[in-house]
Design an enzyme around this catalytic site. Structure first.
Site: not given
Ligand code: AMP
Length: 410
Positions: A10, A98, A187, A248, A394
């Site tokens: 990743n 990823r 995601h 965010r 993940e």
């Protein structure tokens, strides 16, 4: 010898997270051989932390300059070799990457070739922060093991099943198509993994189960999953839309941007930074870590009211999405909380479903308070809607998808 190991990478702009898994044990934990992270790549204070799970050894750290991703992966290879897990091993079946943005082009994990690389590159305008780093990671791994399949697993892929009614913004169609403006969602590997694990927890097939997944980490997104397929998700063209996140804003009236430009005299870049980096929880109360926010509320000092307001805004937005996705799905079998906040913050789970008893949604206080790494139910026995905590994984999902693809192709 059958090659059963998968290295998952990743790559961020200045970081490289990795895990080496043995997929003979497809349940994951037992098959995790090593995990690690290289941070501050390109700086003089780079740091590599490596944990050799297979040997049960202590974590090792190195600090000092690591110039680029190539040097970072080389350093990772050296650490793995010390544990007898070198990347030159014939047991390594593939490297899974990823990749954040696959646009509409990639609906599944994909073996990387030049065409795939070109397409990931073409998508950079819609993922300027992530896709370049992901590309660097792939190219670096290719250079190290050109003979191995490199598999790209896209964050957006799980959401490509969304109907047009959910994926399109209500703007001029020609403009939207020209600039590829639509809701892609992110995601995805987490939403895929957690929705499937939730079905498993209920003892039912994913095809028979409707789940609302709440991925609440520093970034946060919700999804509505009908029978294993995503039908709506809260992030959009970029990860800015939807829930209140660590830094965010999530949803806001787009006219706020015109206002900041015209009245506030702010540039596009300044507004981008404001909404992505200085908003959400940190913008509201100065902290983006839910632990800190809860501590401030619980201690009740002078800085408690701002933390309380940030928490309440976070919960209000979350509850609105639960209600929206309940309506989208019509029938909800489970609501699953996951990621850093979802897995650990009992007060968030409790507040998010408070008052939803009429919809068959409730949490049991004692079950909700249990701390565990296991997937578990926290709703009272016999609830119409199961409420679950399902730790996401993940890396395991990327490794599983990568291995399935490589085995299928051979
Ligand atoms: P993630 O992005 O999934 O790694 O989640 C990171 C976030 O999880 C942090 O910013 C914290 O806000 C939150 N978090 C982690 N541990 C806890 C905890 N024990 N209680 C509340 N929030 C937590």
């Amino acid at each position: 010898m059958t090659a059963t190991r998968v290295l998952v990478l990743n790559s961020g702009s200045s970081s490289l997270k990795y895990q080496l898994l043995d997929m003979r044990d497809s349940t994951g934990a037992g098959g995790r051989l090593a995990v690690g992270l290289v941070e501050r790549i390109g700086e003089t204070t780079s740091r590599l932390k490596h944990t050799p799970l297979a040997t049960g050894g202590e974590s090792r750290e190195r600090t000092g300059p690591i110039a680029d991703h190539e040097a970072a992966l080389q350093a990772v290879a050296e650490e793995l070799a010390k544990d007898g897990l070198g990347l030159d091993s014939p047991e390594l079946a593939a490297i899974g990457h990823r990749v954040v943005h696959g646009g509409q082009s990639f609906t599944e994990p994909t073996v990387v070739d030049e065409t795939v690389l070109a397409e990931i590159e073409r998508l950079i305008p819609v993922a300027p922060l992530h896709n370049p780093a992901n590309l660097t990671g792939i190219r670096t791994a290719q250079a190290l093991r050109p003979d191995l399949p490199q598999v790209a697993v896209f964050d957006t892929a799980f959401h490509t099943t969304m109907p047009e009614s959910a994926a399109r913004y209500a703007i001029d169609v020609a403009t939207a198509d020209e600039y590829r403006i639509r809701r892609y969602g992110f995601h995805g590997t987490s939403h895929a993994y957690v929705s499937r694990e939730t079905a498993r927890l209920l003892g039912r097939a994913p095809e028979d189960v409707n789940v609302i997944v709440l991925h609440l980490g520093n970034g946060a997104s919700a999804s509505a999953v009908r029978g294993g397929r995503c039908v709506d998700t809260s992030m959009g063209l970029t990860p800015l839309e939807g829930l209140v996140m660590g830094t965010r804003s999530g949803d806001l009236d787009p006219a706020v941007i015109f206002h900041l430009t015209r009245v506030g005299g702010m540039s596009t870049d300044e507004i981008d930074t404001l909404l992505n980096k200085k908003s959400g929880l940190i913008g509201l109360c100065g902290d983006n870590d839910m632990r800190e926010i809860r501590r401030r509320i619980d201690e009740g000092g002078a800085d408690a009211p701002a933390a309380r307001l940030a928490f309440d805004i976070y919960i209000h937005r979350l509850k609105k999405y639960i209600g929206a996705y309940y309506a989208v799905l019509g029938r909800v079998d489970a609501i699953a909380f996951t990621a850093g906040v979802g897995e650990n913050a009992a007060p968030v789970r409790e507040a998010a479903v408070a008052g939803l008893e009429g919809l068959g949604v409730a949490v049991d206080g004692a079950l909700n308070a249990v701390r565990s790494q296991e997937a578990r139910l926290i709703s009272p026995t016999g609830s119409r809607v199961a409420v679950a905590v399902v730790p996401t994984d993940e890396e395991l999902e990327i490794a599983t998808q990568t291995y399935a693809l490589v085995v299928r192709d051979n």
